[in-house]
Design an enzyme around this catalytic site. Structure first.
Site, PDB file in Angstrom:
ATOM      1  N   GLU A 143       0.311  -1.510  -0.042  1.00 23.85           N
ATOM      2  CA  GLU A 143       0.198   0.177   0.061  1.00 23.85           C
ATOM      3  C   GLU A 143       0.981   0.765   0.084  1.00 23.85           C
ATOM      4  OE1 GLU A 143      -3.451   2.022   2.566  1.00 23.85           O
ATOM      5  OE2 GLU A 143      -2.174   0.678   4.056  1.00 23.85           O
ATOM      6  N   GLU A 240     -11.462   2.367   6.340  1.00 27.14           N
ATOM      7  CA  GLU A 240     -10.411   3.007   7.200  1.00 27.14           C
ATOM      8  C   GLU A 240     -10.296   4.648   7.080  1.00 27.14           C
ATOM      9  OE1 GLU A 240      -6.225   1.340   7.706  1.00 27.14           O
ATOM     10  OE2 GLU A 240      -6.186   2.410   5.730  1.00 27.14           O
TER      11      GLU A 240
END
Length: 264
Positions: A143, A240
């Site tokens: 990521e 998130e």
């Protein structure tokens, strides 16, 4: 159909971690993710998943010394043995929870180590990790993290992660595409999504600015969700974000989305 997973590190934090699994189920989530489960025994975390009929979507490998500012060690030369040990620890939790996607954090770039050396270290570590995980049907993801929140992170851009993925050349290595980080660093969200969609194995969302619910700020999430739904991506979307108030009250955005036929 779009499948959303609650991030239990950030959401439902009005209560202790192990109670958040039940809260997520009661809020009609079918999947959950979190950053790190390692403060709790693996069987106990796995039991919460099983008891609530949830899918464990994603979590991170141990990141090194988080409290001292480390954000992964995958690209740090000299710590290969620790990376391997961290992978083994993560796999214990993956077995207990049934999780099939693990995020390997690359780490902060030290001032005295050449980036080429870090790149090579990360590639070798990921080759090892992917070979171990392949037999377990587990995918590893990278990521990119924006340089405002995580200064000097080794993979700040999508192209940085994609270059590593291409160098590793394993089918079970992919991209974790967080719209929050991508918007801050690069913008052009749909163009970037379409460019990398074949490598994307997990998506995460939150508002920009603030990292709150995806119902405000500069990202037009209803438009984004419609585009994702029409794409080839069929994986999970991790929520998130940091709720502005009560997690449950802040889920109006999701309840409104359920009026659309593309939301399961």
């Amino acid at each position: 159909m779009l499948n959303f997973a609650a991030n239990l590190t950030m959401m439902f934090n009005e209560m202790p971690f192990l109670k958040r699994f039940n809260a997520a189920r009661e809020a009609n989530f079918r999947g959950v993710e979190f950053l790190f489960p390692y403060s709790y025994p693996a069987p106990e975390v796995g039991q919460r998943i099983q008891d609530n009929g949830l899918t464990q979507v994603l979590f991170n490998l141990p990141p090194g010394n988080w409290d001292s500012g480390e954000r992964g060690i995958g690209a740090l030369p000299g710590r290969e043995n620790e990376f391997k040990e961290n992978l083994e620890t993560a796999l214990t939790y993956a077995e207990a929870t049934g999780c099939k996607t693990l995020h390997a954090m690359a780490g902060i770039t030290p001032p005295d180590i050449p980036k080429k050396q870090m790149f090579d270290t990360l590639v070798e570590n990921l080759i090892m990790a992917c070979e171990v995980c392949a037999s377990l049907d587990i995918t590893v993801v990278l990521e990119p993290l924006n340089s405002e929140d995580v200064p000097q992170y080794f993979l700040p851009h999508l192209s940085d992660a994609a270059r590593v993925i291409n160098a590793v050349g394993r089918e079970n290595l992919g991209l974790q595409f967080d719209f929050y980080h991508v918007q801050i660093m690069e913008g052009n969200l749909l163009r970037n999504f379409d460019t990398y969609v074949d490598q994307i194995r997990h998506i995460q969302i939150s508002s920009v600015q603030g990292r709150h619910e995806p119902d405000s700020g500069e990202i037009n999430y209803p438009f984004i969700f419609k585009h994702i739904n029409s794409s080839t991506y069929k994986g999970w979307i991790g929520c998130e974000y940091l709720p502005r108030g009560s997690t449950t009250e802040g889920l109006d955005w999701l309840r409104k989305l359920k009026q659309h036929e593309y939301l399961d």
